[in-house]
Design an enzyme around this catalytic site. Structure first.
Site, short mmCIF file in Angstrom:
data_model
loop_
_atom_site.label_atom_id
_atom_site.label_comp_id
_atom_site.label_asym_id
_atom_site.label_seq_id
_atom_site.Cartn_x
_atom_site.Cartn_y
_atom_site.Cartn_z
N THR A 72 53.89 25.24 71.69
CA THR A 72 54.37 26.36 72.22
C THR A 72 53.64 26.37 73.66
OG1 THR A 72 53.80 27.63 70.25
CG2 THR A 72 53.51 29.04 72.14
N ILE A 127 59.97 34.60 62.27
CA ILE A 127 59.23 34.94 63.56
C ILE A 127 57.66 34.15 63.38
CG2 ILE A 127 58.21 36.87 64.84
CD1 ILE A 127 60.49 38.52 64.00
#
EC number: 3.4.19.5
Length: 324
Positions: A194, A223
């Site tokens: 990320t 998600i």
């Protein structure tokens, strides 16, 4: 200690075989982003503007897993997510299921600033993006040759296979390694990534921003923690936090909020709070995080092999690293 401080990350869980050239590329990008943030802070830009600026830069470069260069879903598409939070008033915005917005972090900022809501997802988020006039691009803008190859390998391995910076020939035997588990289910390789940025400005205001493409070969509609306020991203009066790693474990541990809670309710220092959540709140999960405090401190922690990270403070300290 006091003054401004900034930290950036490009993901936790780095393949130890990452070629030196790729390591140098990652460090160069982190350094460029730090310098961008430093210039903005020296120009007295508020923390919330700085985190957005830096994460936009990370999303635009395909090296890490966010924006251009995002991991691909099982269908070969991109579903990106991002969140941003201003510790000054605890305002926040988040988006998920983004397929055509060039910079998801800026859409998250617009959700915070221009909508009555905190979180928009999938078609609703993209309709809002069009209303706001943000830059839209085709899904092929985000898809890189490296990631197409990694998705093919992942499908062959029937796994969520992930470190797309490793040359394909060196990952071919990866599926044979002993499986680890995610959410109780075995997967062959998990090197999560990320991007994120946390900032405290000269006024002591903290902010945090996180953006990701998720997992290679993830189920469509999955998600992770990155857009979830309190899990992957959190900012308040005392600190700003951005997490990276196994999203499912970060969600269960409410990692980012726990750092702030330990500081607010138990009076722990920044690094002490970071160490506690990394050691005690991840169960079997692998993750890392970066944090700043309103006193101008920076801290980080991770329990996996490596985390792409960089830090700078007003007193001249600057560091970029990958390994422990």
């Amino acid at each position: 200690m006091g003054g401004w401080a900034i930290a950036v990350h490009g993901g936790a869980g780095v393949d130890p075989n990452l070629p030196l050239e790729r390591q140098q590329q990652a460090k160069a990008l982190l350094t460029r982003c730090l310098n961008l943030g430093i210039s903005a802070l020296r120009s007295s830009l508020p923390a919330i503007d700085v985190v957005e600026l830096v994460v936009r830069e990370l999303e635009t470069d395909p090296l890490f897993n966010s924006g251009r260069g995002s991991a691909l879903t099982e269908k070969g598409t991109v579903e990106m997510e991002a969140s941003i939070m201003d510790g000054n008033g605890r305002r926040c915005g988040a988006v998920s299921g983004i397929t055509a917005v060039k910079n998801p972090i800026s859409l998250a900022r617009l959700v915070m600033d221009k909508s009555p809501h905190s979180y928009l997802a999938f078609s609703g988020a993209e309709e809002f993006a069009k209303q706001q006039g943000v830059e839209m691009v085709g899904n092929d803008y985000f898809v890189t040759e490296d990631n197409v190859g990694m998705l093919k390998l992942a499908k062959e391995a029937k796994a969520i296979l992930f470190d797309y910076r490793i040359p394909l020939e060196s990952t071919c035997g990866a599926a044979a390694e002993s499986p680890i588990q995610m959410n109780g289910l075995p997967i062959s390789i998990y090197a999560p990534e990320t991007v994120g940025c946390v900032v405290v400005d000269g006024e002591g205001r903290c902010a945090a921003a996180t953006s990701t493409g998720g997992l290679m070969n993830k189920m469509t509609g999955r998600i992770g923690d990155s857009p979830i306020i309190g899990a992957g991203t959190y900012a308040c009066e005392v600190c700003g936090v951005s997490c990276t790693g196994e999203g499912e474990a970060i969600l269960r541990g409410t990692l980012a909020r726990d750092v702030a809670a330990l500081m607010e309710y138990k009076g722990l220092g920044l690094q002490e709070a970071v160490d506690h959540v990394v050691q005690k709140r991840l169960d079997q999960g692998k993750a890392g995080l970066i944090a700043v405090s309103n006193k101008g401190e920076v801290a980080y922690g991770f329990n996996c092999v490596g985390m792409f990270r960089g830090f700078a403070t007003e007193d001249g300290f600057m560091e970029v690293g990958i390994w422990d």
